[in-house]
Design a protein around this motif. Structure first.
Motif, PDB file in Angstrom:
ATOM      1  N   LEU A  19       4.015  99.028  47.227  1.00 31.60           N
ATOM      2  CA  LEU A  19       2.730  99.670  47.498  1.00 31.60           C
ATOM      3  C   LEU A  19       2.855 101.096  48.047  1.00 31.60           C
ATOM      4  CD1 LEU A  19      -0.229  98.970  47.153  1.00 31.60           C
ATOM      5  CD2 LEU A  19      -0.245  98.192  49.517  1.00 31.60           C
ATOM      6  N   PRO A  20       3.780 101.410  48.966  1.00 32.13           N
ATOM      7  CA  PRO A  20       3.890 102.802  49.416  1.00 32.13           C
ATOM      8  C   PRO A  20       4.280 103.772  48.309  1.00 32.13           C
ATOM      9  CG  PRO A  20       5.139 101.371  50.853  1.00 32.13           C
ATOM     10  CD  PRO A  20       4.642 100.540  49.728  1.00 32.13           C
ATOM     11  N   ILE A  21       5.088 103.315  47.381  1.00 34.49           N
ATOM     12  CA  ILE A  21       5.482 104.174  46.268  1.00 34.49           C
ATOM     13  C   ILE A  21       4.273 104.463  45.375  1.00 34.49           C
ATOM     14  CG2 ILE A  21       6.947 104.311  44.209  1.00 34.49           C
ATOM     15  CD1 ILE A  21       8.973 102.574  45.788  1.00 34.49           C
ATOM     16  N   ILE A  22       3.467 103.452  45.136  1.00 30.10           N
ATOM     17  CA  ILE A  22       2.271 103.642  44.311  1.00 30.10           C
ATOM     18  C   ILE A  22       1.298 104.594  44.995  1.00 30.10           C
ATOM     19  CG2 ILE A  22       0.253 102.461  43.356  1.00 30.10           C
ATOM     20  CD1 ILE A  22       2.105 100.026  42.928  1.00 30.10           C
ATOM     21  N   THR A  23       1.062 104.396  46.299  1.00 28.49           N
ATOM     22  CA  THR A  23       0.151 105.303  47.007  1.00 28.49           C
ATOM     23  C   THR A  23       0.723 106.709  47.095  1.00 28.49           C
ATOM     24  OG1 THR A  23       1.035 104.648  49.154  1.00 28.49           O
ATOM     25  CG2 THR A  23      -0.905 103.470  48.366  1.00 28.49           C
ATOM     26  N   GLY A  24       2.038 106.837  47.190  1.00 25.57           N
ATOM     27  CA  GLY A  24       2.664 108.155  47.207  1.00 25.57           C
ATOM     28  C   GLY A  24       2.489 108.886  45.885  1.00 25.57           C
ATOM     29  N   ILE A  25       2.653 108.177  44.794  1.00 27.17           N
ATOM     30  CA  ILE A  25       2.450 108.790  43.475  1.00 27.17           C
ATOM     31  C   ILE A  25       0.988 109.187  43.304  1.00 27.17           C
ATOM     32  CG2 ILE A  25       2.477 108.316  40.990  1.00 27.17           C
ATOM     33  CD1 ILE A  25       4.978 106.584  41.519  1.00 27.17           C
ATOM     34  N   TYR A  26       0.081 108.315  43.743  1.00 24.09           N
ATOM     35  CA  TYR A  26      -1.343 108.634  43.670  1.00 24.09           C
ATOM     36  C   TYR A  26      -1.662 109.888  44.485  1.00 24.09           C
ATOM     37  CZ  TYR A  26      -6.372 108.198  44.290  1.00 24.09           C
ATOM     38  OH  TYR A  26      -7.713 108.443  44.322  1.00 24.09           O
ATOM     39  N   SER A  27      -1.105 109.985  45.683  1.00 29.67           N
ATOM     40  CA  SER A  27      -1.348 111.148  46.540  1.00 29.67           C
ATOM     41  C   SER A  27      -0.736 112.415  45.950  1.00 29.67           C
ATOM     42  CB  SER A  27      -0.792 110.910  47.933  1.00 29.67           C
ATOM     43  OG  SER A  27      -1.450 109.841  48.552  1.00 29.67           O
ATOM     44  N   PHE A  49       3.707 113.288  48.383  1.00 33.07           N
ATOM     45  CA  PHE A  49       4.337 111.983  48.203  1.00 33.07           C
ATOM     46  C   PHE A  49       5.049 111.547  49.475  1.00 33.07           C
ATOM     47  CE2 PHE A  49       8.078 109.446  47.141  1.00 33.07           C
ATOM     48  CZ  PHE A  49       7.494 108.398  46.445  1.00 33.07           C
ATOM     49  N   ILE A  50       5.891 112.415  50.018  1.00 30.79           N
ATOM     50  CA  ILE A  50       6.663 112.083  51.221  1.00 30.79           C
ATOM     51  C   ILE A  50       5.742 111.840  52.408  1.00 30.79           C
ATOM     52  CG2 ILE A  50       8.331 112.994  52.887  1.00 30.79           C
ATOM     53  CD1 ILE A  50       9.595 112.024  50.311  1.00 30.79           C
ATOM     54  N   ASP A  51       4.742 112.678  52.594  1.00 28.87           N
ATOM     55  CA  ASP A  51       3.826 112.503  53.722  1.00 28.87           C
ATOM     56  C   ASP A  51       3.036 111.202  53.606  1.00 28.87           C
ATOM     57  OD1 ASP A  51       4.689 114.810  54.871  1.00 28.87           O
ATOM     58  OD2 ASP A  51       2.917 115.999  54.357  1.00 28.87           O
ATOM     59  N   TYR A  56       2.142 105.796  55.668  1.00 27.23           N
ATOM     60  CA  TYR A  56       2.051 104.371  55.363  1.00 27.23           C
ATOM     61  C   TYR A  56       3.111 103.602  56.138  1.00 27.23           C
ATOM     62  CZ  TYR A  56       1.816 100.040  52.702  1.00 27.23           C
ATOM     63  OH  TYR A  56       1.684  98.728  52.340  1.00 27.23           O
ATOM     64  N   SER A  57       4.327 104.120  56.177  1.00 22.64           N
ATOM     65  CA  SER A  57       5.421 103.426  56.844  1.00 22.64           C
ATOM     66  C   SER A  57       5.231 103.369  58.353  1.00 22.64           C
ATOM     67  CB  SER A  57       6.746 104.110  56.524  1.00 22.64           C
ATOM     68  OG  SER A  57       7.001 104.047  55.143  1.00 22.64           O
ATOM     69  N   VAL A  58       4.692 104.410  58.935  1.00 25.61           N
ATOM     70  CA  VAL A  58       4.476 104.428  60.380  1.00 25.61           C
ATOM     71  C   VAL A  58       3.356 103.472  60.770  1.00 25.61           C
ATOM     72  CG1 VAL A  58       3.666 105.875  62.289  1.00 25.61           C
ATOM     73  CG2 VAL A  58       5.418 106.725  60.750  1.00 25.61           C
ATOM     74  N   LEU A  59       2.278 103.479  60.016  1.00 24.93           N
ATOM     75  CA  LEU A  59       1.127 102.666  60.387  1.00 24.93           C
ATOM     76  C   LEU A  59       1.259 101.202  59.978  1.00 24.93           C
ATOM     77  CD1 LEU A  59      -1.783 105.125  59.530  1.00 24.93           C
ATOM     78  CD2 LEU A  59      -0.798 104.622  61.760  1.00 24.93           C
ATOM     79  N   LEU A  60       1.875 100.935  58.861  1.00 25.60           N
ATOM     80  CA  LEU A  60       1.923  99.577  58.328  1.00 25.60           C
ATOM     81  C   LEU A  60       3.348  99.030  58.221  1.00 25.60           C
ATOM     82  CD1 LEU A  60      -0.783 100.028  55.565  1.00 25.60           C
ATOM     83  CD2 LEU A  60      -1.041  98.962  57.795  1.00 25.60           C
TER      84      LEU A  60
END
Length: 84
Positions: A19-27, A49-51, A56-60
């Protein structure tokens, strides 16, 4: 039956890791402004992408632990099924 449950657990456990990779690509494609509280400009590409993945990693971060535990349990169930 345990093999099917093991495979399902592995698939469900992989979702929080993908999921973080998908949201990163979307962003990266649509723009990302981070946690901006005032109207800010979006930025795109690798920085977005990195941000996005970092936020996502910090919060979830507990979702990573849950995903890894599900994958390990699924692998253990599959290995027990193969031994019998």
């Amino acid at each position: 039956m345990k093999k099917v449950i093991g495979i399902i657990l592995i698939i469900i456990g992989a979702i929080p890791l993908i999921l973080p990779i998908i949201t990163g690509i979307y962003s990266a494609i649509n723009g990302y402004s981070g946690l901006c509280l005032w109207p800010c400009t979006n930025y795109y590409g690798f920085t977005a992408f990195i941000d996005s993945v970092f936020i996502y990693s910090v919060l979830l971060w507990p979702t990573y632990i849950i995903g890894i535990v599900l994958i390990v349990v699924g692998i253990i169930l599959i290995k027990k099924y193969k031994r019998k």
